[in-house]
Design a protein around this motif. Structure first.
Motif, PDB file in Angstrom:
ATOM      1  N   TYR A 132       0.839  -1.197   0.000  1.00  0.00           N
ATOM      2  CA  TYR A 132       0.000   0.000   0.000  1.00  0.00           C
ATOM      3  C   TYR A 132       0.875   1.248   0.000  1.00  0.00           C
ATOM      4  O   TYR A 132       1.908   1.297   0.674  1.00  0.00           O
ATOM      5  CB  TYR A 132      -0.908   0.024   1.233  1.00  0.00           C
ATOM      6  N   ASP A 133       0.447   2.229  -0.742  1.00  0.00           N
ATOM      7  CA  ASP A 133       1.153   3.507  -0.787  1.00  0.00           C
ATOM      8  C   ASP A 133       0.289   4.546  -0.097  1.00  0.00           C
ATOM      9  O   ASP A 133      -0.419   5.336  -0.727  1.00  0.00           O
ATOM     10  CB  ASP A 133       1.427   3.902  -2.241  1.00  0.00           C
ATOM     11  N   TRP A 134       0.333   4.547   1.219  1.00  0.00           N
ATOM     12  CA  TRP A 134      -0.504   5.448   2.004  1.00  0.00           C
ATOM     13  C   TRP A 134       0.143   6.813   2.138  1.00  0.00           C
ATOM     14  O   TRP A 134       1.354   6.970   2.034  1.00  0.00           O
ATOM     15  CB  TRP A 134      -0.746   4.862   3.396  1.00  0.00           C
ATOM     16  N   SER A 135      -0.689   7.791   2.409  1.00  0.00           N
ATOM     17  CA  SER A 135      -0.186   9.141   2.642  1.00  0.00           C
ATOM     18  C   SER A 135       0.553   9.203   3.976  1.00  0.00           C
ATOM     19  O   SER A 135       0.382   8.337   4.843  1.00  0.00           O
ATOM     20  CB  SER A 135      -1.350  10.138   2.661  1.00  0.00           C
ATOM     21  N   GLN A 136       1.341  10.243   4.143  1.00  0.00           N
ATOM     22  CA  GLN A 136       2.075  10.436   5.384  1.00  0.00           C
ATOM     23  C   GLN A 136       1.126  10.581   6.561  1.00  0.00           C
ATOM     24  O   GLN A 136       1.384  10.085   7.665  1.00  0.00           O
ATOM     25  CB  GLN A 136       2.974  11.674   5.268  1.00  0.00           C
ATOM     26  N   GLU A 137      -0.016  11.239   6.319  1.00  0.00           N
ATOM     27  CA  GLU A 137      -1.001  11.449   7.386  1.00  0.00           C
ATOM     28  C   GLU A 137      -1.549  10.121   7.903  1.00  0.00           C
ATOM     29  O   GLU A 137      -1.678   9.917   9.115  1.00  0.00           O
ATOM     30  CB  GLU A 137      -2.147  12.311   6.863  1.00  0.00           C
ATOM     31  N   VAL A 138      -1.871   9.204   6.980  1.00  0.00           N
ATOM     32  CA  VAL A 138      -2.386   7.895   7.384  1.00  0.00           C
ATOM     33  C   VAL A 138      -1.314   7.099   8.106  1.00  0.00           C
ATOM     34  O   VAL A 138      -1.571   6.451   9.130  1.00  0.00           O
ATOM     35  CB  VAL A 138      -2.924   7.113   6.164  1.00  0.00           C
ATOM     36  N   ASN A 139      -0.094   7.126   7.598  1.00  0.00           N
ATOM     37  CA  ASN A 139       1.006   6.397   8.240  1.00  0.00           C
ATOM     38  C   ASN A 139       1.229   6.859   9.675  1.00  0.00           C
ATOM     39  O   ASN A 139       1.429   6.049  10.580  1.00  0.00           O
ATOM     40  CB  ASN A 139       2.295   6.558   7.434  1.00  0.00           C
ATOM     41  N   TYR A 192      -9.289   1.596   9.497  1.00  0.00           N
ATOM     42  CA  TYR A 192      -8.806   2.207   8.257  1.00  0.00           C
ATOM     43  C   TYR A 192      -9.313   1.488   7.011  1.00  0.00           C
ATOM     44  O   TYR A 192      -8.740   1.654   5.924  1.00  0.00           O
ATOM     45  CB  TYR A 192      -7.268   2.248   8.247  1.00  0.00           C
ATOM     46  N   GLU A 195      -9.760   3.565   3.841  1.00  0.00           N
ATOM     47  CA  GLU A 195      -8.501   3.893   3.158  1.00  0.00           C
ATOM     48  C   GLU A 195      -7.931   2.672   2.446  1.00  0.00           C
ATOM     49  O   GLU A 195      -7.270   2.804   1.407  1.00  0.00           O
ATOM     50  CB  GLU A 195      -7.475   4.434   4.153  1.00  0.00           C
TER      51      GLU A 195
END
Length: 390
Positions: A132-139, A192, A195
């Motif tokens: 998964y290529d999640w955003s920094q906010e989600v990480n 999540y 997402e």
């Protein structure tokens, strides 16, 4: 002398209960063997690395006309039982699309199992979190969520002192800190799901410790009346009888932060088998609210609720739950005793082995465990080599 003997008996019972919970933390040698064998197969066998799903079925993964089922798990055997039991009892298995999300260490064996044990009708996707290529906010949010959950479990685990076991007190809820689910990354990631699956609008979520006994296709056509989650709330056993636990069993109502308008004697909704309207979820602030409650728990010294996944969800999803028929799910089969009789167990669409005694462990009831183990593929060569459930 009699008083002293009674204290020893009570102490022994509490110790035995604690050891029973500790036993649930172990991974049977056979399951460890299965993962190692499958990981090896993934490395040496091109078929075990073949595409899941095959290219001609990739379009189904985002096609909302199909019935999508989500599993978050790092247990290959458990995932195989959930999927085989669902397909076996489906009226239209060709409409089913399974999305398995697992961690990096389990990805290879999980992929190898479903690549070499393909279903003729339903579609299975296996995806690792590392893909998964999640955003920094989600990480950042996931990291903070896991850290707080770990702190909560550690807090209660450290409070299980020897003198408490000797002289009484309420330990049943504290012992939940010994459960593997308390620290499981896959268990906490359900918050999540929107997402994880941005292209889907409605899914059925299944825990890996369930077995499906009847066709569940009507769940996707169920009207949730604008709510986010459909869940079993009321019980099959009548009034004033909860299928799981009450709000007061999870939340600390003596703390001023817990909303006073909540009814502490109200039945809490069951996880394990839920319908999620992801569009309604995205329109709400539920995930944000979940994180808010986690931070409040941290600031209050972890005194807002008992350890576990469900308590903060009860608060975050407050007002967003649509009750469904109690026979959609019968839970509590992973505890020492269940009030559900044979007829109820047979009528239930989904059996949930929530509790320490998972059906792949030896600490549960063999009679109830057989309802799960009959869906294990004992003809599989890896199952036989690793002597699974022998």
């Amino acid at each position: 002398m009699l008083l002293g003997m009674e204290q020893k008996v009570q102490s022994a019972k509490k110790r035995e209960l604690m050891y029973w919970y500790l036993a649930s933390r172990g991974v049977p040698k056979s399951l460890h063997c299965l993962c190692l064998k499958l990981a090896e197969e993934y490395a040496v066998n091109a078929m075990a690395r073949s595409c899941l799903p095959p290219p001609e079925h990739v379009s189904r993964l985002a096609d909302t006309s199909f019935n999508h089922i989500v599993l978050l798990t790092d247990n290959v055997l458990a995932a195989s039982v959930v999927i085989s039991s669902t397909v076996e009892n489906a009226a239209n298995p060709e409409k089913l699309v399974f999305h398995i999300v697992t961690d990096k260490k389990t990805y290879s064996p999980m992929h190898a199992w479903f690549a070499t044990n393909r279903l003729k009708s339903a579609v299975v996707e296996v995806k690792g979190l590392h893909q998964y290529d999640w955003s920094q906010e989600v990480n950042v949010g996931v990291k903070q969520m896991l850290e707080i959950h770990h702190l909560i479990c550690s807090h209660y685990y450290n409070n299980l002192k020897e003198n408490d076991l000797e002289y009484g007190g309420e330990h049943q809820n504290f012992l939940e800190a010994l459960s593997p689910s308390c620290l499981s990354l896959m268990n906490h990631l359900r918050i999540y799901i929107p997402e994880l699956f941005p292209e889907l609008n409605k899914i059925v979520f299944l825990d890996d410790d369930v077995v499906v006994q009847h066709d569940i296709s009507s769940l996707w056509t169920l009207d949730l009346n604008g709510k986010i989650v459909g869940a079993v709330v009321d019980s099959w056993c009548g009034e004033n009888c909860c299928p799981g636990r009450k709000y007061k069993d999870y939340l600390n109502f003596s703390h001023p932060v817990i909303p006073s308008h909540l009814d502490q004697d109200r039945c809490a909704w069951l996880s394990g088998m839920n319908i999620f309207d992801l569009e309604a979820w995205r329109r709400s602030n539920t995930t944000t609210s979940y994180h808010k409650w986690l931070k409040l728990s941290l600031n209050s010294g972890f005194t807002l609720w008992q350890p576990g996944v469900l308590p903060p969800s009860l608060l975050a999803f407050q007002g967003h739950v649509h009750p469904i028929d109690p026979l959609w799910q019968v839970a509590g089969l992973g505890y020492r005793s269940s009030s559900a009789g044979g007829q109820i167990l047979e009528a239930a669409a989904v059996l949930h082995f929530n509790g320490p005694a998972k059906p792949w462990l030896e600490i549960g009831s063999s009679e109830v465990r057989s309802l799960w183990s009959r869906h294990v593929n004992f003809t599989n060569s890896f199952i036989q080599k690793c002597r699974v459930l022998h």
